[in-house]
Design a protein around this motif. Sequence first.
Motif, short mmCIF file in Angstrom:
data_model
loop_
_atom_site.label_atom_id
_atom_site.label_comp_id
_atom_site.label_asym_id
_atom_site.label_seq_id
_atom_site.Cartn_x
_atom_site.Cartn_y
_atom_site.Cartn_z
N GLY A 112 0.82 -1.22 0.00
CA GLY A 112 0.00 0.00 0.00
C GLY A 112 0.84 1.26 0.00
O GLY A 112 0.52 2.24 -0.67
N VAL A 113 1.97 1.24 0.75
CA VAL A 113 2.87 2.38 0.79
C VAL A 113 3.50 2.62 -0.58
O VAL A 113 3.57 3.75 -1.07
CB VAL A 113 3.98 2.16 1.85
CG1 VAL A 113 5.01 3.29 1.78
CG2 VAL A 113 3.37 2.10 3.24
N GLU A 121 -3.46 9.68 -3.71
CA GLU A 121 -4.81 10.02 -3.26
C GLU A 121 -5.67 8.79 -2.97
O GLU A 121 -6.73 8.90 -2.36
CB GLU A 121 -5.51 10.91 -4.31
CG GLU A 121 -5.93 10.21 -5.59
CD GLU A 121 -4.76 9.90 -6.53
OE1 GLU A 121 -4.98 9.20 -7.55
OE2 GLU A 121 -3.64 10.37 -6.26
N VAL A 122 -5.22 7.61 -3.41
CA VAL A 122 -6.01 6.39 -3.21
C VAL A 122 -5.73 5.81 -1.82
O VAL A 122 -4.56 5.66 -1.45
CB VAL A 122 -5.68 5.34 -4.29
CG1 VAL A 122 -6.47 4.05 -4.03
CG2 VAL A 122 -6.00 5.89 -5.68
N PRO A 123 -6.75 5.47 -1.03
CA PRO A 123 -6.53 4.90 0.30
C PRO A 123 -5.67 3.63 0.23
O PRO A 123 -5.87 2.79 -0.65
CB PRO A 123 -7.95 4.58 0.79
CG PRO A 123 -8.83 5.53 0.04
CD PRO A 123 -8.18 5.68 -1.32
N ARG A 124 -4.76 3.50 1.17
CA ARG A 124 -3.82 2.38 1.17
C ARG A 124 -4.51 1.03 1.23
O ARG A 124 -4.08 0.05 0.60
CB ARG A 124 -2.86 2.54 2.34
CG ARG A 124 -1.78 1.47 2.42
CD ARG A 124 -1.01 1.58 3.73
NE ARG A 124 -0.31 2.85 3.84
CZ ARG A 124 0.38 3.21 4.92
NH1 ARG A 124 0.46 2.41 5.96
NH2 ARG A 124 1.00 4.38 4.96
N VAL A 348 -7.97 -4.14 7.47
CA VAL A 348 -8.66 -3.30 8.46
C VAL A 348 -7.68 -2.37 9.16
O VAL A 348 -7.94 -1.18 9.34
CB VAL A 348 -9.40 -4.19 9.48
CG1 VAL A 348 -10.02 -3.33 10.58
CG2 VAL A 348 -10.46 -5.04 8.80
N MET A 349 -6.51 -2.92 9.58
CA MET A 349 -5.51 -2.12 10.27
C MET A 349 -5.00 -0.98 9.40
O MET A 349 -4.78 0.14 9.88
CB MET A 349 -4.34 -3.01 10.68
CG MET A 349 -4.66 -4.00 11.79
SD MET A 349 -4.91 -3.19 13.39
CE MET A 349 -3.23 -2.71 13.79
N ASN A 350 -4.84 -1.23 8.11
CA ASN A 350 -4.39 -0.18 7.20
C ASN A 350 -5.45 0.89 6.99
O ASN A 350 -5.13 2.03 6.64
CB ASN A 350 -3.98 -0.79 5.86
CG ASN A 350 -2.54 -1.25 5.85
OD1 ASN A 350 -1.63 -0.47 5.64
ND2 ASN A 350 -2.32 -2.54 6.11
N ALA A 351 -6.69 0.53 7.20
CA ALA A 351 -7.76 1.52 7.09
C ALA A 351 -7.89 2.35 8.36
O ALA A 351 -8.22 3.53 8.32
CB ALA A 351 -9.09 0.83 6.77
N PRO A 354 -3.15 3.64 9.52
CA PRO A 354 -2.16 3.47 8.45
C PRO A 354 -0.78 4.01 8.79
O PRO A 354 0.23 3.50 8.29
CB PRO A 354 -2.78 4.24 7.27
CG PRO A 354 -3.67 5.25 7.92
CD PRO A 354 -4.24 4.56 9.12
N GLY A 355 -0.69 5.01 9.65
CA GLY A 355 0.61 5.62 9.92
C GLY A 355 1.44 4.92 10.98
O GLY A 355 2.64 5.15 11.07
#
Length: 475
Positions: A112-113, A121-124, A348-351, A354-355
């Motif tokens: 995702g990164v 701009e796209v969610p990871r 789920v965790m990335n949503a 994410p940081g």
Amino acid sequence: MRTENTGLSRGLNSRHIRFIALGSAIGTGLFYGSSESIRAGGPAVLLAYLIGGAAVFLVLRSLGEMAVASPSAGSFGEYANRHLGPLAGFLTGWTYAFELVIVAVADVTAIGVYMGFWFPEVPRWIWVLAAVLIVGALNLVSVKVFGELEFWLSLVKIVAIVAMIVVGIVVIALGLGTGHVHVGIDNLWNNGGFFAGGIDGWVVSFAIVMFAFGGTEIIGVTAGEAESPEKTIPGAVNSIPLRIVLFYVLTLAVIMSITPWQQISDSGSPFVQIFAGVGLKSAAAVLNVVVLTAALSAVNSDIFAAGRTMYGLAERGHGPAAMRRTTPDGVPWVTTLVMIGALLFGVVMNAVVPGEIFLIIASIATFATVFVWVMIMLTHLKARGAMSPEESAALKFPAPFWPYGQIVTLVFMAAVLVLLGVHESTRVALEVGVVWLALLTAVYLLAVRRRQHRPAVGTAPADTPVAEERAEIAV
């Protein structure tokens, strides 16, 4: 899909084994996690990779000795069960499966990164979900398809790393850059010294360094599906030192020579950052494709190894019987689906966070990884120690430096576990690890051991008249 157990397929040849090992050794820990270790230890992280790599090599040689002598699925969990007892085998097997789940979450997080390089701009989580579904589906086909996929993905990584080293040396030699960043090998000692992060920072870097080497023990897992374990395993294990020097130490030395270590951030792969920093935008884009391929390769290996480990646990009665179900091609499809389901947690965790997710996951994975290595070393010490001189001499692939090298390595691994609890940034790993082991022990004592000691339906205890009568009839 067939529901009965048809057994694992021996469809991995020498080429597959070598590159599966490479796929595990060269993954997110190098392409993304190295930025965390560099920021903690500075240039001295190179020394940490050498020391950690030497310790891992001895772990793999010890595992290789056992795998060649007795190849089996989920190898080190089974070896621990055989030499240290059922509880040790249960803890080792399920902690390794846990490790692979956590490492795989880190790998898909990195995907995702990396995609953010082109689509910020796209969610990871969208890219993470796509990666889980695609790689998971490929793992359900056959072991030969997995082996071929891993061969080509790993080949891309190797060629790219060698090319990056060559291009990096040219950049350093010619002093290429934008004028804003100094380029030269003196970056390794001119920005606060070689131990720029201090001894404390250097010691902390070992948490991420050992995470980078996590997964190399997959060599032992592949023994159960290797065509000729006595030939393929030694070759794969013995190539580890070259990989460590070439793919870790030399690569990171080039990175920190092109870009001062303190300017490397965790916003992306340092491999991509260095070429973007000196103005080579096209090279940065190409390298982003490479690191993306590397992450996909690592997830591929994680799903394979976790599935085979859980299959081995089920065969020993340490897991649900359903996990022994395979496809007609010998793929344990239930365990593969379990792994895919676990990876959806990473989505789920990335949503949600994410940081923060990568450092947390890397630390927890380090605990699980090092615990498994400790158990491998304890198992080897017990197994080799029980051999007669004649049996030891007959080993086809004996581990070197016996027994002092193994003891030193075991002490080093134990020190890494202690290190996780000393520093606040990684303490959560030790806390989660202790809770995990306590839960596993409770499950084993309350469920697994009780089930294994429970008489089968229709049988009677051995000391009853009925049992004695049945025994006489059987005779």
